[in-house]
Design an enzyme around this catalytic site. Structure first.
Site, short mmCIF file in Angstrom:
data_model
loop_
_atom_site.label_atom_id
_atom_site.label_comp_id
_atom_site.label_asym_id
_atom_site.label_seq_id
_atom_site.Cartn_x
_atom_site.Cartn_y
_atom_site.Cartn_z
N ASP A 167 62.94 41.40 112.94
CA ASP A 167 62.82 42.77 112.42
C ASP A 167 62.95 42.70 110.90
O ASP A 167 64.06 42.67 110.40
CB ASP A 167 63.92 43.63 113.05
N GLU A 197 63.52 49.43 104.31
CA GLU A 197 63.20 50.18 105.52
C GLU A 197 64.47 50.46 106.31
O GLU A 197 64.66 51.56 106.84
CB GLU A 197 62.21 49.38 106.39
N HIS A 306 68.45 43.75 116.00
CA HIS A 306 69.59 43.94 115.10
C HIS A 306 70.78 43.06 115.49
O HIS A 306 71.93 43.43 115.25
CB HIS A 306 70.00 45.41 115.00
#
Lengths: 334, 344, 356
Positions: A167, A197, A306
Site C-alpha cells: 500500500d 495519501e 497496514h
C-alpha cells in the site's frame, strides 16, 4: 517485475517524507517519458505525449498511485532516552508490538510497551515507546519530529508476495511497468506518483488541480474477505484486479467503471468488482477537483493491509498492468 | 503592543468585524494595500523591494470560539450552541456579552443545594444550559436579543502580578498571532508579503482556504496560539508545548505536514540568534496551514505558535516573552525566504 | 392533481441514490430546458442558466438530486442480498421496509428482512438490529436464482413509498422529499422568474452526491463560479413526539427556515439578514434553524475559490432520512415566494455589499 516491486517496497517513505521513493521512481522512468516534474507538495508528475490516431479522440488521462506509506513520528523523548511516538496515517496498535522501525539514516529501533494495567488490556499507542538502544540521552542522536517507518524484507513465496508498503508501492510498480511497456497511446497520459495519501489524500488534491485531467484512475490496494472469519467482502486474492464500484469516499463514475469492465472482458483479463466499506483512495480527491473528473479505481486485493506483512497475488498485479495497457491503447467509449 | 485591545475585542467565528476594525487601524499606516474579501478575511499587501518575485502569505486568525443564540424560551432565557470547540464544563456560571449591543448575561447554574448526588457527578450538556440576561420573560428578552446573535466570554485582559511576564485574557488563540502579524507587516521584504487576518478558523479553516486560493502564494507561514499543557502530571508524558520556552514550531499535526525547508529555516534562525524555541509535539491539533497548503497546486507551509494555556476557555494565559520571541524569530527568518530553496 | 402535486409526484417517485441520479436529472432537464440553457458538470450535476436583466451578478440556486438508499455488496449462497447504506440511515427505521433494486435487467423488488416477533427472545426484542446483520429478500432461494434475476454487486437499492396526499389538506407523504422538494422549488422558482423580472443571471443547479459529502456541489460551483448562492434543502421539523423544543423548535406549517449555522457553514450574515427582511416585507412567516450535527451543499459552495456569500433556506419536513416523510404545502409555497423575492432583490449593488 518482482525485482522492481522488491526495490519499491523496501524503500523508505512515510507520508511527508517520500523523497527516497520519489528519487528511485524518477531514476527508473525519466528516460521513458516526455516530461517529469515535482510540484510544491512533492508529487512526482510524469507526462507522455499523445500519439494521434485516426478516428480516436485524444483525452487527458491521469493515473495515480501514492508513494507514501504509514509510519510513526517521535513526539517526545524521556530522560532515559526512550522515544514516545505518534502515528503517521492509519497505524493499528495491535500490529506494533515486536515491530522494528527504521529512521531516515537507516538506524533501527524496536517498539516496547508499558506494563498493562490488566492482563487482557489492548495495547494503545500512548503506552508504547521506541527503544533505539541508547544508553542515555547524551548518546541519542534522534530528535522530536523524526519520522520512521516499519522495516521488513520483501519475500517472494511463489504466486503470492509478502512485504510492507504494498500500500501503495504496488500501485507505483504497476504504473512504472506500464511506462516501461511503452504502450502507444492516442491519449496524453499523466503518471502521477502522489504524496501524503495516508494522511488525507493531500497530494492528490494538489496534483489533480495541476494536471486538470479529463479522466483519472487511481491504482491502489483494497481489502479482502477471503481469510478465516473475515469481515464479509466479495474480493479475494488471485481473482484478478478489482474494479471499484464504491468505497467510503467515492462512487466510481459509472462510465469509467464500465470502461474498465469492458476492457478487461475484451482482453480476457479476469477481474472482480469491489465495494469497500472502509477507506478510500486518491480517486476521491481527484474526482471532485475543479469542475469534476470522471474517475475510477483499479485495486489490488491485499491481505493484512497496514501491517508490516501485507500479502498480494502476483497474477493480480500482472492483470492490472495488462488492463492499464489495454485502456491506454484504445479510444474511450464516453 | 495591541494585545489587550485584540483580546478584549468581540470576534466569534463568522462575526469578526470588530477585530478586523482594530487590526485595520493598526496596519493602515504601514501596508501598501488592503482589501476585505467576500468571507471577511482582511488581506493586506506589504509590497516587496522588487528583488524577489515570490509571494509569501503570513496568516493569523481573527476569530475566537463563542456561542450563538438559537432560541429565546418562554422564561426569557436564551438557549445557545457553541461555535467552535468548547468543553461544556468551562461554561457554567461564566459571564458573556451578546450581540451588537454587547448585552451582558450569565450562563445560569442551579445552586449546589438543589443538586442531588447523581446530578453533581454529571457534566451538564450544552443543550441544557441557558443564558440569563436578567429579563422577566420571552417578550422582554426578544427585544434585547435576536435569535442568531453571537455571544463571547466577558473577560478582561490583565497582567498577572507586577513582576510577571504572564498575561491573562480571552481569545489569545489567536489574537496573539494577530499581534505578531501586525508587527511583522512593518518590515519590507525583498518579496511581496500578504498579511492575512483570517476568519472562521475555529469552525474549519474556512477563511484561510479562500484567501490562499485568491493569493496563490509561493510559501505560507501561519501564526498561532497553540495548546500549552505543561502542568505537572502523574506520569512522564510530554507537554504539547511549554510556557516560556519560546515559539513552538509545528513539524506535523492533524491538518498538515510542514515543509521541511521552512522548518529548518526557523530552527536555524533561532539557533543562530539565541532565540529560545521548541517543537510542538507532533500529531496534535490543526491550523489554517491545513487549508493553505492544499490550495491550488500546493503551498509549502509551516506554523509558528505562541504557547497558550487554557485556550478555548473564558481565561487563557500566555507569556509576553514567548510573544516577543515569536516576533523576533519571524522577523529574522522572513528575509531569508527570498533565497530559500523550496523545491523537493 | 394540480401542476405542483404532479411535480412532487414525479420527483419523489423517481429513483436517484448518490451516483445514480440519471432519472431525476432527466426529469429536471424536462422542466428546466424550455426557458434556460442547460449544462452539466462531469459528476452529473445539472445546471440551468436563466438570463435576467443583467448578466451579473451570478446567482446560484442549488438543490440536490440524490436521495439516501443502499447498494448491493454481496449475494449470499442462500440468495439473500447484503448491502451498505448510501447516505445516513438509522438502523431502526430500515427493518421490514420495501425496496427496489435497479439492475441492468430492470427492477427487482424486495424487502429488508426481519425476524418475526414469535421467534424473538425478550432480550433480542429490546436490541437494535444493526445494518450489517440485515439482508434484502428478493424471494430467491439460491445465489444462482438471485443472479439470474439480474442483480449484480454495486446495484443501487431504492426505498419504496409512493407520493400520497394525506387526509389533512395540503399535507403530503412521500420518500426523498430530501431534497426533491428543493428540486421542485427550484423548478417553480425558475418558472416564476421566466414570467417576472430579475436583475441577475440565475444558475439553477441540481447537484449530485450530496448525501455522501456534497461532492456534486463542489464541482458544480466550480463550473458556475457564482457571486452569491442560495441552497434549498429540507429542514428537520421538531413538532413530533420525542423531539424536545431545545433540540428543534421548527414546526410544520409555520413557514420556511433560514439557517443560522450548521456543522460546516456559517452563512454570510448580511445575506441572512436580507432573507429575514425579505420575509418580513413579503409577510412570509420564517423560522430559524441551528443544526450542529448536519450540513448542506452550502458547506462546499461558500468556501469555493475566493468565497461565495451563501444562505440556506429550508422547508420543515417530518421524519427525514426514512422511507416516508411528511411536508406541508403552505411551507413550500411560502418558501417559493421567499426565494423568488430574494432573487429579485439580488442586484449588483446589493450583492457587492454582501461581501463587505
Amino acid at each position: 517485475m518482482k525485482k522492481l516491486i522488491q526495490q519499491l517496497t523496501e524503500e523508505f517513505g512515510p507520508s511527508g517524507y517520500e523523497a527516497p521513493v520519489r528519487d528511485l521512481i524518477k531514476s527508473l522512468i525519466v528516460r521513458h517519458v516526455d516530461e517529469v516534474r515535482v510540484d510544491a507538495m512533492g508529487n512526482l508528475i510524469a507526462r507522455k505525449k499523445a500519439v494521434p490516431q485516426n478516428g480516436i479522440a485524444s483525452r487527458r488521462i491521469m493515473l495515480a498511485a501514492h508513494m507514501d506509506e504509514i509510519g510513526v513520528m517521535i513526539s517526545y523523548i524521556d530522560d532515559k532516552a526512550f522515544l514516545r511516538f505518534t502515528p503517521i496515517g492509519g497505524v493499528f496498535p495491535s500490529t506494533l508490538l515486536g515491530s522494528r522501525v527504521v529512521f531516515t539514516d537507516g538506524s533501527v529501533g524496536v517498539i516496547g510497551r508499558e506494563k498493562p494495567d490488566h492482563p487482557d488490556e489492548l495495547p494503545s499507542i500512548s503506552k508504547m515507546f521506541i527503544d533505539v538502544g541508547a544508553k542515555d540521552r547524551e548518546h541519542l542522536t534522534r530528535k522530536v519530529g523524526d519520522p520512521a517507518t516499519f522495516t521488513r524484507p520483501f519475500v517472494d513465496i511463489g504466486e503470492r508476495l509478502v512485504a510492507k508498503a504494498f500500500d501503495d508501492r504496488i500501485g507505483c510498480a504497476i504504473l512504472i511497468q506500464s511506462i516501461l511497456n511503452n504502450t502507444v497511446s492516442p491519449h496524453e497520459v499523466y503518471y502521477v506518483f502522489t504524496v501524503q495519501e495516508e494522511v488525507g489524500l493531500r497530494g492528490a488534491v494538489t496534483s489533480a488541480y495541476g494536471v486538470e485531467p479529463d479522466v483519472a484512475i487511481a491504482v491502489d490496494i483494497t481489502l479482502t474477505g477471503d481469510t478465516p472469519e473475515a469481515q464479509p467482502m466479495a474480493v479475494a486474492l488471485g481473482a484478478g484486479p478489482a474494479i471499484k464500484v464504491k468505497d467510503r469516499g467515492m462512487l466510481a463514475h459509472p462510465a469509467v467503471k464500465d470502461w474498465l469492465v469492458d476492457t478487461a472482458k475484451r482482453l480476457g483479463i479476469p477481474y472482480q468488482l469491489e465495494v469497500l466499506e472502509m477507506g478510500t483512495t486518491d480517486a476521491m480527491a481527484i474526482q471532485t477537483s475543479r469542475a469534476g473528473v470522471a474517475a475510477g479505481v483499479i485495486s489490488i486485493a491485499t491481505r493484512y493491509a497496514h501491517t508490516p506483512s501485507e500479502m498480494i497475488d502476483f497474477a493480480d498485479v500482472q492483470g492490472a498492468v495488462s488492463l492499464i495497457d489495454g485502456l491506454l491503447g484504445a479510444g474511450l467509449p464516453f | 503592543m495591541s494585545l489587550r485591545e485584540l483580546s478584549e475585542a468581540f470576534g466569534p467565528s463568522g462575526n469578526e468585524a470588530a477585530v478586523r476594525q482594530i487590526v485595520l487601524e493598526r496596519i493602515r499606516p504601514f501596508v501598501d494595500e488592503y482589501r476585505i474579501d467576500s468571507i471577511g478575511n482582511l488581506i493586506a499587501l506589504k509590497r516587496g523591494t522588487g528583488q524577489s518575485s515570490r509571494k509569501v502569505m503570513v496568516a493569523a486568525h481573527m476569530d475566537e470560539v463563542g456561542l450563538m443564540i438559537v432560541q429565546v424560551d418562554r422564561g426569557g432565557y436564551l438557549r445557545f450552541r457553541p461555535i467552535g470547540g468548547i468543553d461544556p464544563r468551562v461554561l457554567l456560571a461564566k459571564k458573556v456579552l451578546i450581540g451588537d449591543q454587547r448585552i451582558p448575561g450569565v450562563i445560569g447554574v442551579k445552586p449546589v443545594h438543589l443538586l442531588d448526588s447523581k446530578a453533581r457527578q454529571q457534566v451538564m450538556k450544552v443543550e441544557d444550559l441557558s443564558i440569563d440576561i436578567g429579563t422577566m420573560g420571552e417578550d422582554d428578552s426578544g427585544r434585547a436579543v435576536k435569535v442568531g446573535d453571537y455571544a463571547v466570554f466577558d473577560t478582561h485582559y490583565e497582567e498577572l502580578g507586577p513582576a510577571s511576564r504572564t498575561v491573562k485574557g480571552k481569545a489569545l488563540d489567536d489574537r496573539a498571532g494577530c499581534a505578531v502579524l501586525i508587527e511583522l507587516l512593518r518590515d519590507r521584504q525583498a518579496y511581496d508579503v500578504y498579511g492575512v487576518f483570517t476568519v472562521q478558523e475555529e469552525v474549519g479553516l474556512r477563511g484561510a482556504r479562500v484567501a490562499a486560493y485568491s493569493i496563490a502564494p509561493d510559501a505560507a507561514f501561519v501564526l498561532e496560539g497553540t495548546i500549552c499543557d505543561d502542568l505537572p502530571k502523574d506520569k512522564d508524558q510530554s507537554p504539547t508545548t511549554k510556557l516560556g520556552d519560546g515559539p513552538a514550531i509545528t513539524v506535523m499535526d492533524r491538518s498538515f505536514i510542514a515543509n521541511q525547508s521552512l522548518v529548518q529555516l526557523l530552527l536555524r534562525t533561532a539557533e543562530q540568534n539565541g532565540i529560545p524555541c521548541q517543537l510542538k509535539q507532533p500529531g496534535l491539533g490543526g491550523t489554517d496551514a491545513g487549508a493553505i497548503h492544499l490550495s491550488r497546486e500546493g503551498v509549502p507551509s509551516v506554523a509558528v505558535a505562541v504557547p497558550v494555556r487554557y485556550l478555548h476557555s473564558p481565561v487563557s494565559l500566555l507569556s509576553l516573552d514567548d510573544l516577543d520571541n515569536t516576533i523576533r524569530l519571524m522577523r529574522l527568518a522572513l528575509p531569508e525566504v527570498s533565497s530559500l530553496s523550496l523545491a523537493h | 392533481m394540480d401542476h405542483t402535486e404532479e411535480l412532487f409526484r414525479q420527483l419523489t417517485e423517481a429513483s436517484g441514490v448518490p451516483g445514480y441520479e440519471q432519472q431525476v436529472r432527466a426529469i429536471m432537464r424536462g422542466y428546466l430546458e424550455p426557458g434556460s440553457r442547460i449544462e452539466q458538470d462531469k459528476l452529473g450535476s445539472i445546471i440551468a442558466v436563466k438570463s435576467g436583466e443583467a448578466s451579473e451578478p451570478r446567482v446560484m440556486l442549488a438543490a440536490h438530486l440524490d436521495e439516501i438508499g443502499f447498494m448491493v455488496t454481496q449475494i449470499s449462497e442462500e440468495g439473500f442480498l447484503r448491502f451498505v447504506p448510501l447516505g445516513g440511515w438509522w438502523d431502526q427505521v430500515m427493518l421490514a421496509q420495501r425496496v427496489v433494486i435497479k439492475t441492468a435487467a430492470g427492477d427487482v423488488h424486495g424487502v429488508i428482512g426481519a425476524k418475526p416477533p414469535h421467534l424473538l427472545s425478550p432480550d433480542e426484542a429490546k436490541k437494535l438490529v444493526e445494518k450489517r446483520d440485515m439482508y434484502i429478500d428478493i424471494g430467491a432461494s439460491s445465489a444462482e436464482q438471485a443472479r439470474s434475476s439480474g442483480v449484480r454487486l454495486g446495484d443501487p437499492v431504492i426505498p419504496v413509498c409512493p407520493f400520497t396526499p394525506l387526509s389533512v389538506p395540503q399535507v403530503y407523504m412521500g420518500k426523498a422529499w430530501d431534497d426533491r422538494l428543493g428540486c421542485a422549488l427550484m423548478v417553480q422558482a425558475v418558472e416564476r422568474l421566466a414570467r417576472e423580472s430579475h436583475p441577475n443571471t440565475l444558475y439553477a443547479v441540481g447537484t449530485v452526491q450530496e448525501e455522501v459529502g456534497s461532492r456534486g456541489a463542489k464541482t458544480s460551483v466550480y463550473d458556475v463560479n457564482p457571486d452569491v448562492a442560495i441552497i434549498l434543502d429540507v429542514d428537520i421539523a421538531g413538532d413530533v413526539p420525542g423531539i424536545k423544543p431545545e433540540e428543534s423548535s421548527i414546526k410544520l406549517a409555520k413557514g420556511p427556515t433560514v439557517l443560522l449555522y450548521d456543522a460546516r457553514m456559517i452563512p454570510n450574515l448580511a445575506l441572512r439578514d436580507l432573507v429575514i427582511s425579505t420575509a418580513d416585507e413579503e409577510h412570509i412567516p420564517l423560522q430559524f434553524s441551528a443544526m450542529p450535527g448536519g450540513a448542506t451543499d452550502g458547506a462546499m459552495v461558500h468556501i469555493h475559490n475566493a468565497g461565495v456569500p451563501t444562505v440556506v433556506i429550508g422547508i420543515p419536513t417530518r421524519h427525514i432520512h426514512s422511507h416516508a416523510s411528511i411536508i406541508h404545502r403552505a411551507d413550500y409555497e411560502h418558501a417559493l415566494q421567499l426565494v423568488v423575492s430574494l432573487i429579485q432583490r439580488l442586484d449588483g449593488a446589493t450583492v457587492r455589499r454582501l461581501a463587505q
